[in-house]
Scaffold this motif. Structure first.
Motif, PDB file in Angstrom:
ATOM      1  N   TYR A   1      54.358  32.483  86.952  1.00  0.00           N
ATOM      2  CA  TYR A   1      52.981  31.999  86.584  1.00  0.00           C
ATOM      3  C   TYR A   1      53.223  30.580  86.132  1.00  0.00           C
ATOM      4  N   TYR A   2      53.843  30.186  85.166  1.00  0.00           N
ATOM      5  CA  TYR A   2      53.954  28.982  84.568  1.00  0.00           C
ATOM      6  C   TYR A   2      54.480  27.954  85.510  1.00  0.00           C
ATOM      7  N   ASN A   3      55.733  28.416  85.850  1.00  0.00           N
ATOM      8  CA  ASN A   3      56.354  27.490  86.960  1.00  0.00           C
ATOM      9  C   ASN A   3      55.816  27.036  88.108  1.00  0.00           C
ATOM     10  N   VAL A   4      55.414  25.613  88.113  1.00  0.00           N
ATOM     11  CA  VAL A   4      54.751  25.342  89.270  1.00  0.00           C
ATOM     12  C   VAL A   4      55.616  24.517  90.074  1.00  0.00           C
TER      13      VAL A   4
ATOM     14  N   GLN B   1      44.379  37.804  79.556  1.00  0.00           N
ATOM     15  CA  GLN B   1      45.707  38.036  80.333  1.00  0.00           C
ATOM     16  C   GLN B   1      46.937  37.973  79.683  1.00  0.00           C
ATOM     17  N   LEU B   2      46.741  37.348  78.646  1.00  0.00           N
ATOM     18  CA  LEU B   2      48.394  37.472  77.721  1.00  0.00           C
ATOM     19  C   LEU B   2      48.208  38.765  77.051  1.00  0.00           C
ATOM     20  N   ALA B   3      47.276  39.642  76.650  1.00  0.00           N
ATOM     21  CA  ALA B   3      47.439  40.765  76.347  1.00  0.00           C
ATOM     22  C   ALA B   3      47.846  41.570  77.360  1.00  0.00           C
ATOM     23  N   GLU B   4      47.266  41.518  78.608  1.00  0.00           N
ATOM     24  CA  GLU B   4      47.459  42.400  79.627  1.00  0.00           C
ATOM     25  C   GLU B   4      48.857  42.181  80.192  1.00  0.00           C
ATOM     26  N   ALA B   5      49.485  41.015  80.039  1.00  0.00           N
ATOM     27  CA  ALA B   5      50.838  40.904  80.445  1.00  0.00           C
ATOM     28  C   ALA B   5      51.786  41.691  79.519  1.00  0.00           C
TER      29      ALA B   5
ATOM     30  N   MET C   1      52.855  39.827  89.118  1.00  0.00           N
ATOM     31  CA  MET C   1      52.156  39.837  88.092  1.00  0.00           C
ATOM     32  C   MET C   1      50.478  39.919  88.355  1.00  0.00           C
ATOM     33  N   GLY C   2      50.152  39.276  89.345  1.00  0.00           N
ATOM     34  CA  GLY C   2      48.905  39.369  89.726  1.00  0.00           C
ATOM     35  C   GLY C   2      47.779  38.674  88.909  1.00  0.00           C
ATOM     36  N   LEU C   3      48.334  37.575  88.054  1.00  0.00           N
ATOM     37  CA  LEU C   3      47.308  37.075  87.277  1.00  0.00           C
ATOM     38  C   LEU C   3      46.587  36.096  88.126  1.00  0.00           C
ATOM     39  N   MET C   4      45.195  36.105  87.732  1.00  0.00           N
ATOM     40  CA  MET C   4      44.295  34.790  88.135  1.00  0.00           C
ATOM     41  C   MET C   4      44.832  33.393  87.684  1.00  0.00           C
ATOM     42  N   VAL C   5      45.138  32.541  88.592  1.00  0.00           N
ATOM     43  CA  VAL C   5      45.520  31.200  88.104  1.00  0.00           C
ATOM     44  C   VAL C   5      44.437  30.475  87.285  1.00  0.00           C
ATOM     45  N   ILE C   6      44.847  30.141  86.175  1.00  0.00           N
ATOM     46  CA  ILE C   6      43.761  28.984  85.457  1.00  0.00           C
ATOM     47  C   ILE C   6      44.395  27.983  85.154  1.00  0.00           C
ATOM     48  N   GLU C   7      43.738  26.773  85.145  1.00  0.00           N
ATOM     49  CA  GLU C   7      44.461  25.546  84.968  1.00  0.00           C
ATOM     50  C   GLU C   7      43.153  24.976  84.011  1.00  0.00           C
TER      51      GLU C   7
ATOM     52  N   VAL D   1      47.365  28.024  82.195  1.00  0.00           N
ATOM     53  CA  VAL D   1      47.175  28.517  80.934  1.00  0.00           C
ATOM     54  C   VAL D   1      46.715  30.211  81.138  1.00  0.00           C
ATOM     55  N   LEU D   2      46.649  30.887  80.059  1.00  0.00           N
ATOM     56  CA  LEU D   2      46.404  32.304  80.085  1.00  0.00           C
ATOM     57  C   LEU D   2      45.290  32.540  79.200  1.00  0.00           C
TER      58      LEU D   2
END
Length: 145
Positions: free
Chosen positions: A105-108, A18-22, A1-7, A13-14
């Protein structure tokens, strides 16, 4: 998915972008979806709203995540918030994307340290390390293209 990780607040979180792109849509549709269903969303559970000093700090910490410099508020979507958007958008693409977000993404990892339990200095150091790894990955991808 290639999303930058944001915490934020110890959770992934997104941004709306990012959410729209996904989900294969645009930010306007995500915002409209939120406005139409706002009573279903709970701040802190489904989204985090950043304004003022929190937003300025976020912009400096995540300077390369595509946030417009002139915004005065920013919504960050939690896993549950992303689920609500997938549910109300109700497209096959949104549901498939939500599944990938949860898996990738969400599952850490279960053994991950709760960042909120660390000192602010260690939290900053870990954030910087994660950001550096993301930038290195993006640089490698750019070189390969």
């Amino acid at each position: 998915m290639g999303l930058m990780v944001i915490e934020q607040n110890g959770q992934r979180v997104l941004t709306t972008q990012q959410l729209a792109e996904a989900y294969g849509t645009d930010e306007k549709r995500i915002s409209e979806n939120f406005t139409r269903n706002q009573k279903r969303y709970v701040e802190g559970k489904h989204f985090i709203l950043l304004q003022g000093d929190q937003l300025r700090q976020f912009k400096s910490e995540y300077a390369n995540c595509g946030i417009a410099p002139n915004i005065n508020k920013l919504y960050l979507w939690t896993e549950k918030g992303a689920w609500l958007h997938a549910k109300s958008l109700n497209t096959d693409e949104a549901w498939e994307a939500y599944e990938r977000l949860v898996d990738e993404y969400y599952n850490v990892k279960e053994n991950a340290v709760n960042l909120q339990m660390l000192s602010p200095q260690l939290q900053t150091l870990i954030s910087l390390e994660l950001r550096q790894k993301q930038l290195e990955k993006e640089l490698e991808e750019a070189k390969s293209k």
